[in-house]
Motif scaffolding. Structure first.
Motif, PDB file in Angstrom:
ATOM      1  N   GLY A   1      35.993 -27.025 -39.908  1.00  0.00           N
ATOM      2  CA  GLY A   1      35.848 -27.713 -41.044  1.00  0.00           C
ATOM      3  C   GLY A   1      36.767 -27.729 -42.577  1.00  0.00           C
ATOM      4  N   MET A   2      38.193 -27.272 -41.946  1.00  0.00           N
ATOM      5  CA  MET A   2      39.355 -27.310 -42.724  1.00  0.00           C
ATOM      6  C   MET A   2      40.188 -28.295 -42.640  1.00  0.00           C
ATOM      7  SD  MET A   2      40.071 -22.836 -42.148  1.00  0.00           S
ATOM      8  CE  MET A   2      39.839 -21.635 -43.140  1.00  0.00           C
ATOM      9  N   GLU A   3      41.641 -28.127 -43.440  1.00  0.00           N
ATOM     10  CA  GLU A   3      42.270 -29.698 -43.131  1.00  0.00           C
ATOM     11  C   GLU A   3      42.782 -29.609 -41.911  1.00  0.00           C
ATOM     12  OE1 GLU A   3      45.616 -31.917 -45.656  1.00  0.00           O
ATOM     13  OE2 GLU A   3      45.019 -29.409 -46.515  1.00  0.00           O
ATOM     14  N   GLN A   4      42.576 -30.587 -41.560  1.00  0.00           N
ATOM     15  CA  GLN A   4      43.306 -30.261 -39.685  1.00  0.00           C
ATOM     16  C   GLN A   4      45.389 -30.715 -39.961  1.00  0.00           C
ATOM     17  OE1 GLN A   4      41.917 -28.739 -37.174  1.00  0.00           O
ATOM     18  NE2 GLN A   4      40.121 -28.425 -38.735  1.00  0.00           N
ATOM     19  N   VAL A   5      45.915 -30.593 -38.937  1.00  0.00           N
ATOM     20  CA  VAL A   5      47.382 -30.468 -38.924  1.00  0.00           C
ATOM     21  C   VAL A   5      47.518 -31.605 -37.554  1.00  0.00           C
ATOM     22  CG1 VAL A   5      49.358 -29.840 -37.658  1.00  0.00           C
ATOM     23  CG2 VAL A   5      47.867 -28.407 -39.419  1.00  0.00           C
ATOM     24  N   PRO A   6      48.294 -32.919 -37.786  1.00  0.00           N
ATOM     25  CA  PRO A   6      48.219 -33.481 -37.098  1.00  0.00           C
ATOM     26  C   PRO A   6      48.520 -33.375 -36.144  1.00  0.00           C
ATOM     27  CG  PRO A   6      48.974 -34.040 -39.226  1.00  0.00           C
ATOM     28  CD  PRO A   6      48.503 -32.917 -39.672  1.00  0.00           C
ATOM     29  N   LYS A   7      48.119 -33.683 -33.956  1.00  0.00           N
ATOM     30  CA  LYS A   7      48.251 -32.971 -33.200  1.00  0.00           C
ATOM     31  C   LYS A   7      49.432 -32.985 -32.913  1.00  0.00           C
ATOM     32  CE  LYS A   7      43.360 -34.038 -30.913  1.00  0.00           C
ATOM     33  NZ  LYS A   7      42.525 -34.787 -30.269  1.00  0.00           N
ATOM     34  N   ASN A   8      50.161 -34.486 -33.016  1.00  0.00           N
ATOM     35  CA  ASN A   8      51.688 -34.245 -32.930  1.00  0.00           C
ATOM     36  C   ASN A   8      52.109 -33.352 -33.411  1.00  0.00           C
ATOM     37  OD1 ASN A   8      51.008 -36.082 -35.250  1.00  0.00           O
ATOM     38  ND2 ASN A   8      53.183 -36.949 -35.324  1.00  0.00           N
ATOM     39  N   ILE A   9      51.807 -32.717 -34.760  1.00  0.00           N
ATOM     40  CA  ILE A   9      52.992 -31.974 -35.225  1.00  0.00           C
ATOM     41  C   ILE A   9      52.992 -30.624 -34.393  1.00  0.00           C
ATOM     42  CG2 ILE A   9      53.259 -30.223 -37.319  1.00  0.00           C
ATOM     43  CD1 ILE A   9      52.719 -32.946 -38.969  1.00  0.00           C
ATOM     44  N   ALA A  10      51.263 -30.069 -33.982  1.00  0.00           N
ATOM     45  CA  ALA A  10      50.979 -29.053 -33.435  1.00  0.00           C
ATOM     46  C   ALA A  10      51.226 -29.043 -32.237  1.00  0.00           C
ATOM     47  CB  ALA A  10      49.107 -29.386 -33.261  1.00  0.00           C
ATOM     48  N   LYS A  11      51.839 -30.157 -31.086  1.00  0.00           N
ATOM     49  CA  LYS A  11      52.321 -30.314 -30.050  1.00  0.00           C
ATOM     50  C   LYS A  11      53.595 -30.035 -30.763  1.00  0.00           C
ATOM     51  CE  LYS A  11      52.904 -33.366 -26.232  1.00  0.00           C
ATOM     52  NZ  LYS A  11      52.812 -34.654 -25.741  1.00  0.00           N
ATOM     53  N   GLU A  12      53.850 -30.604 -31.178  1.00  0.00           N
ATOM     54  CA  GLU A  12      55.649 -30.732 -31.605  1.00  0.00           C
ATOM     55  C   GLU A  12      56.318 -28.373 -32.140  1.00  0.00           C
ATOM     56  OE1 GLU A  12      59.103 -31.321 -34.701  1.00  0.00           O
ATOM     57  OE2 GLU A  12      57.532 -32.623 -34.673  1.00  0.00           O
ATOM     58  N   ARG A  13      55.146 -28.353 -32.838  1.00  0.00           N
ATOM     59  CA  ARG A  13      55.893 -26.830 -32.984  1.00  0.00           C
ATOM     60  C   ARG A  13      54.996 -25.719 -31.682  1.00  0.00           C
ATOM     61  NH1 ARG A  13      52.597 -27.281 -38.721  1.00  0.00           N
ATOM     62  NH2 ARG A  13      54.086 -27.915 -40.207  1.00  0.00           N
ATOM     63  N   THR A  14      53.797 -26.561 -30.792  1.00  0.00           N
ATOM     64  CA  THR A  14      53.717 -25.426 -30.113  1.00  0.00           C
ATOM     65  C   THR A  14      55.096 -25.871 -29.097  1.00  0.00           C
ATOM     66  OG1 THR A  14      51.551 -25.928 -29.941  1.00  0.00           O
ATOM     67  CG2 THR A  14      52.982 -25.074 -27.821  1.00  0.00           C
ATOM     68  N   GLY A  15      55.876 -26.627 -28.459  1.00  0.00           N
ATOM     69  CA  GLY A  15      57.565 -27.412 -27.513  1.00  0.00           C
ATOM     70  C   GLY A  15      58.317 -25.836 -28.651  1.00  0.00           C
ATOM     71  N   ILE A  16      58.448 -25.615 -29.653  1.00  0.00           N
ATOM     72  CA  ILE A  16      59.197 -25.006 -29.811  1.00  0.00           C
ATOM     73  C   ILE A  16      59.254 -23.596 -29.385  1.00  0.00           C
ATOM     74  CG2 ILE A  16      60.527 -23.839 -32.088  1.00  0.00           C
ATOM     75  CD1 ILE A  16      60.421 -26.762 -33.160  1.00  0.00           C
ATOM     76  N   LEU A  17      58.012 -23.021 -30.131  1.00  0.00           N
ATOM     77  CA  LEU A  17      57.897 -21.881 -29.189  1.00  0.00           C
ATOM     78  C   LEU A  17      57.978 -21.633 -28.160  1.00  0.00           C
ATOM     79  CD1 LEU A  17      55.077 -20.332 -32.052  1.00  0.00           C
ATOM     80  CD2 LEU A  17      57.539 -19.818 -32.061  1.00  0.00           C
ATOM     81  N   THR A  18      57.279 -22.217 -27.311  1.00  0.00           N
ATOM     82  CA  THR A  18      57.348 -22.687 -26.234  1.00  0.00           C
ATOM     83  C   THR A  18      59.180 -22.524 -25.528  1.00  0.00           C
ATOM     84  OG1 THR A  18      54.650 -23.423 -25.993  1.00  0.00           O
ATOM     85  CG2 THR A  18      56.369 -23.580 -23.740  1.00  0.00           C
ATOM     86  N   ARG A  19      59.437 -22.969 -25.707  1.00  0.00           N
ATOM     87  CA  ARG A  19      60.934 -23.149 -25.460  1.00  0.00           C
ATOM     88  C   ARG A  19      61.329 -21.627 -25.628  1.00  0.00           C
ATOM     89  NH1 ARG A  19      60.945 -28.372 -26.961  1.00  0.00           N
ATOM     90  NH2 ARG A  19      61.186 -27.795 -29.126  1.00  0.00           N
ATOM     91  N   PHE A  20      61.277 -21.484 -26.915  1.00  0.00           N
ATOM     92  CA  PHE A  20      61.633 -20.079 -27.734  1.00  0.00           C
ATOM     93  C   PHE A  20      61.471 -18.861 -26.681  1.00  0.00           C
ATOM     94  CE2 PHE A  20      60.982 -15.477 -30.005  1.00  0.00           C
ATOM     95  CZ  PHE A  20      62.550 -15.869 -30.598  1.00  0.00           C
ATOM     96  N   SER A  21      59.869 -19.055 -26.057  1.00  0.00           N
ATOM     97  CA  SER A  21      59.262 -17.865 -24.856  1.00  0.00           C
ATOM     98  C   SER A  21      59.581 -17.358 -24.281  1.00  0.00           C
ATOM     99  CB  SER A  21      58.009 -17.788 -24.792  1.00  0.00           C
ATOM    100  OG  SER A  21      57.369 -17.169 -24.196  1.00  0.00           O
ATOM    101  N   SER A  22      60.118 -19.391 -23.812  1.00  0.00           N
ATOM    102  CA  SER A  22      61.137 -18.359 -22.125  1.00  0.00           C
ATOM    103  C   SER A  22      62.386 -17.694 -21.674  1.00  0.00           C
ATOM    104  CB  SER A  22      61.578 -20.446 -21.697  1.00  0.00           C
ATOM    105  OG  SER A  22      61.904 -20.006 -20.172  1.00  0.00           O
ATOM    106  N   GLU A  23      63.017 -17.785 -23.171  1.00  0.00           N
ATOM    107  CA  GLU A  23      64.533 -17.853 -23.473  1.00  0.00           C
ATOM    108  C   GLU A  23      64.302 -16.214 -23.329  1.00  0.00           C
ATOM    109  OE1 GLU A  23      65.983 -19.249 -27.368  1.00  0.00           O
ATOM    110  OE2 GLU A  23      66.061 -20.991 -26.207  1.00  0.00           O
TER     111      GLU A  23
END
Length: 444
Positions: free
Chosen positions: A343-365
């Motif tokens: 019921g909270m204000e949702q973050v757009p899915k494309n932004i969540a996906k972009e941020r997930t990609g950033i942290l996933t790449r960092f995790s690989s490193e």
């Protein structure tokens, strides 16, 4: 009758699938590897996110289309909390999986008498404070076994449906756990992983604190044939100085800790109803490193949680970078109906996906850097299987796969395949001679 199993979700679900497989075999059913060959299909469902719910519904329908004549059974968290009806012939919630075989037999008997079964509405989660025993559950991995020590969670994080699906914490009897570990040791397993929905709450329903889990690990340490003990996901505020120091004296404990985080922003943590802030989390990590200086530290992070701003995401990025995790398990936030966060204000899915990609790449490193930190060191590896894929430069010799105590993936070189196969299920010592990204190459 042939029975086919399909499991979604976490390690606890896999453990419970293995437990039900054991009950089915005891009833005379034969496990098969193809749904088309099955008379009975059992889908163990998940409900941790909205996406998990969708996949659970999808798999139940898919199994019906693959094999229309089979008895379709659904069990687990999705069954417990889904809206509407479950499209299966037989259902079991999270607390009555031990009854699944008898429910299947009832269904078969009713069908033989000509009665028609309709689709089922979801059950109510059991309020039982009894842990239902399955006895010794064998893991198909053969070398590493997962041992469930508790069920349920009392935390009620705003994004999580699991307390509603699994109920409150119920701890397993210590002697039953030890009996299972001893039997696993007798069957050749050398490593056990203690798992559950919230293992840091083990003993809480009996009025005990972290000392209950510590005492259990100490007793497992005394079982001679067990060589390694791993802990499942831990909660930061359960890691008291006394608990951490106690762990440091357990010889067989692997220095590999999965410490749940979810966000590196205090404001997001508060909206999540997590019970710590970033400073408290970092203090626990620093205490762990005092006693385990070269430990592997992994965690979970949710990106795009409702209301997450760019500033809050950047705070998370900076935090995980500073704490030097060896790996992150990164997930985009997924709406789960029935939770506060839905019921909270949702973050757009494309932004969540972009941020997930950033942290996933960092995790690989980070994972690659952690593996590289072992260059030239002596390590112990539990051999699991022959390697099917190896770097091109490693064509000389015969390589078998395993993991170090820190859970670094290792390719262990042997002179020939026969020698390697003799070592499956055993720990070997060797020196790291090469590193390819997150894979270390060990010469014995």
């Amino acid at each position: 009758m042939n029975v086919y199993f399909y499991t979604l979700g976490c390690r606890v679900n896999q453990y419970e699938t293995d437990a039900v497989r054991k009950l089915c075999e005891e009833a005379g059913y034969v496990p098969v590897t193809s749904a088309k060959e099955a008379d009975i299909i059992i889908v163990n469902t998940c409900s941790v996110t909205g996406e998990a719910d969708r996949k659970s519904r999808q798999q139940i329908r898919h199994m019906r289309s693959v094999n229309p004549k089979a008895i379709i059974c659904a069990m687990g968290c999705h069954v417990e909390v889904c809206d509407g009806k479950v499209e299966a012939d037989v259902i079991c919630g999270t607390k009555d999986k031990y009854l699944l075989v008898s429910k299947i037999k009832e269904y078969i008997a009713s069908n033989c008498s000509g009665e028609s079964f309709v689709m089922h509405t979801r059950p109510e989660v059991s309020k039982s404070d009894v842990y239902h025993e399955f006895g010794t559950v064998l893991s198909p991995e053969g070398t590493r076994a997962f041992v469930k020590i508790e069920d349920g969670c009392n935390n009620f994080c705003t994004y999580c449906i699991i307390p509603y699906a699994r109920g409150r914490v119920v701890s397993r009897d210590e002697q039953n756990i030890l009996c299972e570990v001893k039997e696993l040791a007798n069957r050749g397993y050398r490593e056990v992983v203690l798992t559950g929905i919230h293992i840091c709450s083990y003993g809480k329903d009996r009025g005990e604190g972290p000392e209950a889990l510590l005492r259990l690990v100490e007793k497992i340490n005394d079982i001679n044939e067990i060589e390694r003990i791993r802990l499942g996901s831990l909660e930061p505020m359960s890691l008291t100085p006394e608990f951490i120091e106690g762990l440091s004296h357990i010889q067989k404990l692997c220095p590999h800790f999965h410490l749940s985080l979810q966000s590196g922003s205090d404001t997001v943590l508060k909206r999540m109803n997590r019970k710590y802030d970033c400073q408290q989390y970092e203090e626990r990590v620093n205490m762990l490193r005092e006693f385990f200086p070269h430990m592997s530290l992994t965690t979970d992070v949710i990106c795009g949680f409702p209301g997450e701003t760019e500033e809050e995401f950047n705070a998370t990025y900076d935090f995980v970078k500073r704490l030097r995790f060896s790996k992150l398990h990164v997930f985009p936030y997924s709406i789960r109906e029935g939770t506060v966060a839905a019921g909270m204000e949702q973050v757009p899915k494309n932004i969540a996906k972009e941020r997930t990609g950033i942290l996933t790449r960092f995790s690989s490193e980070a994972e690659n850097e952690f593996a590289a930190s072992f260059e030239g060191e002596e390590v112990t590896v539990l051999i699991e299987a022959a390697m099917t894929e190896i770097p091109d430069s490693l064509k000389e010799g015969c390589f078998f796969s395993g993991y170090t105590e820190e859970y670094v993936h290792a390719a262990v070189r042997f002179d020939n395949e026969e020698e390697g196969r003799r070592q499956i299920g055993k720990t070997v010592h060797g020196k790291i001679i090469e590193i390819f990204n997150n894979l270390v190459v060990v010469s014995t």
